[in-house]
Design an enzyme around this catalytic site. Structure first.
Site, PDB file in Angstrom:
ATOM      1  N   GLN A  77     -18.663 -87.346  35.416  1.00  0.00           N
ATOM      2  CA  GLN A  77     -19.332 -86.100  35.049  1.00  0.00           C
ATOM      3  C   GLN A  77     -20.746 -86.373  34.542  1.00  0.00           C
ATOM      4  OE1 GLN A  77     -18.790 -83.445  31.579  1.00  0.00           O
ATOM      5  NE2 GLN A  77     -18.054 -81.922  33.027  1.00  0.00           N
ATOM      6  N   CYS A 108     -21.155 -77.444  27.779  1.00  0.00           N
ATOM      7  CA  CYS A 108     -21.133 -77.972  26.418  1.00  0.00           C
ATOM      8  C   CYS A 108     -21.702 -76.946  25.430  1.00  0.00           C
ATOM      9  CB  CYS A 108     -21.928 -79.264  26.364  1.00  0.00           C
ATOM     10  SG  CYS A 108     -21.875 -80.019  24.738  1.00  0.00           S
ATOM     11  N   GLY A 236      -7.771 -79.917  29.318  1.00  0.00           N
ATOM     12  CA  GLY A 236      -8.516 -80.676  28.320  1.00  0.00           C
ATOM     13  C   GLY A 236      -7.637 -81.009  27.132  1.00  0.00           C
TER      14      GLY A 236
END
Length: 377
Positions: A77, A108, A236
């Protein structure tokens, strides 16, 4: 379409089951990815690498892009805010054969990132976002490396960016898009809005759409696919201290019975294996220090006394770890309370943006000072 018949294709790769491990800073290093891959197939993404650190060959970053020889496809990533640096980073990946798949991070929500216009703030600048995706695709295409893009719903409820981001990524040649169904202002709090995944799936016509947010058990993944029509899921925080979740996800997508949750002795064996893999990746001292943050997740819900818990949280070598494991009751069954949310949740907060950031969404200029030299977030 039944979930058991679902196939996810990302460029030349078939991802079966349609499950992707989300890159998580300080978590998804080669050791953790190996551990997860022992349980089930899928796509396992390395923690976030910044384009500038890669291009400048920062030593820590170069060590972070370690892949196990068996790891296929190697998934990396990238975080970047400048189309030129992004193009150079992808060209370097192509020239030096560093990865087989590139995911781009526009999700983010951390203030130090959004304050400068990076991460989840960036898709608001539609032309700049498109230029960055286009630069990556252009550099990756001759080598047949697929580029995918991950983003959030938007900055906050007033500034939603995901439908534009999905359409732009598709138009610029991305091979799939993934949506974390929260705004940047939500961070990891509250509930993910899965209906946004369904709306993105309607807006993006020609490439797979993956859903991310609040998948803490196998049934959650099946529910997300059923409710949104998405082509796959990104997991996640749900797998923190629970790498076997990928075995459960594989079974669920194939319509097979779910494996039993592991007894405490089995969890202890997984912790030990994790420690060995981290020791191989770093050294014993650094590896065990890295393992400490995982301990509360591994032991979550198990009846382990506070003294023992504290010992695990401060473990510093393999011998100490073995001594502590020896004090556990290995026959304790997997507790029901170990299901459900784990990892950081925090609370919603106003997103810090550069001065005048929201004035002109068509402004394609690169935000000043947003290039980061440190990988991993």
């Amino acid at each position: 379409m039944s979930t058991s018949a679902m196939t996810l294709r990302i460029g030349p790769y078939t991802v079966d089951p349609p499950v992707v491990l989300a890159p998580m800073a300080g978590i998804t290093n080669t050791a953790f990815r190996q551990l997860c891959r022992q349980y089930g197939a899928g796509l396992y993404v390395c923690e976030m690498i910044t384009t500038r650190a890669l291009v400048e060959r920062d030593a820590t970053t170069m060590h972070m892009i370690t892949f196990h020889p068996d790891e296929q496809p190697r998934s990396l990533q990238l975080y970047g805010v400048d189309p030129v640096t992004m193009g150079k980073a992808v060209q370097m990946i192509v020239d030096e054969d560093l990865a087989d798949h590139i995911d781009m991070n526009f999700g983010c929500p951390v203030p130090k990132v959004t304050r400068k216009g990076g991460g989840a703030a960036l898709p608001y600048k539609r032309r700049l976002f498109g230029d960055i995706v286009a630069a990556a695709v252009k550099a990756a295409e001759p080598a047949g490396i697929p580029v995918t893009v991950k983003f959030r719903i938007g900055i906050d409820d007033e500034n939603l960016t995901y439908l534009d981001a999905g359409r732009i990524a598709e138009a610029e040649g991305a091979q799939a898009v993934a949506l974390h169904a929260r705004t940047a202002s939500q961070r990891y709090s509250g509930q993910a809005d899965w209906s946004a995944v369904a709306r993105l799936k309607e807006a993006v016509k020609t490439i797979p759409v993956l859903g991310n947010g609040d998948i803490f058990k196998a049934q959650d993944a099946l529910d997300m696919v059923a409710k949104t029509g998405c082509d796959g899921v990104v997991v996640g925080r749900g797998c923190l201290g629970r790498p076997w979740l990928f075995g459960e996800l594989q079974a669920a997508f194939r319509g097979e019975p779910l494996p039993e949750g592991p007894k405490l002795g089995e969890v202890a064996g997984i912790m030990r294996r994790h420690a060995e893999l981290l020791t191989e990746h770093y050294d014993e001292h650094k590896g065990l220090r890295d393992l400490r943050k995982h301990m509360a997740w591994y032991l979550h819900g198990f009846p382990v006394g506070s003294t023992l818990r504290r010992g695990f949280a401060m473990v510093s070598n393999l011998q100490e770890l073995d001594d502590l494991i020896g004090q556990l009751d290995h026959d304790v069954p997997f507790p029901a309370e170990a299901e459900g949310p784990r990892g950081r949740q925090g609370s919603a907060a106003k997103v810090v943006l550069p001065e005048g950031w929201l004035d002109d969404p068509e402004d394609a200029s690169v935000p000043a000072g947003a290039e980061m030299m440190h990988s991993g977030g």
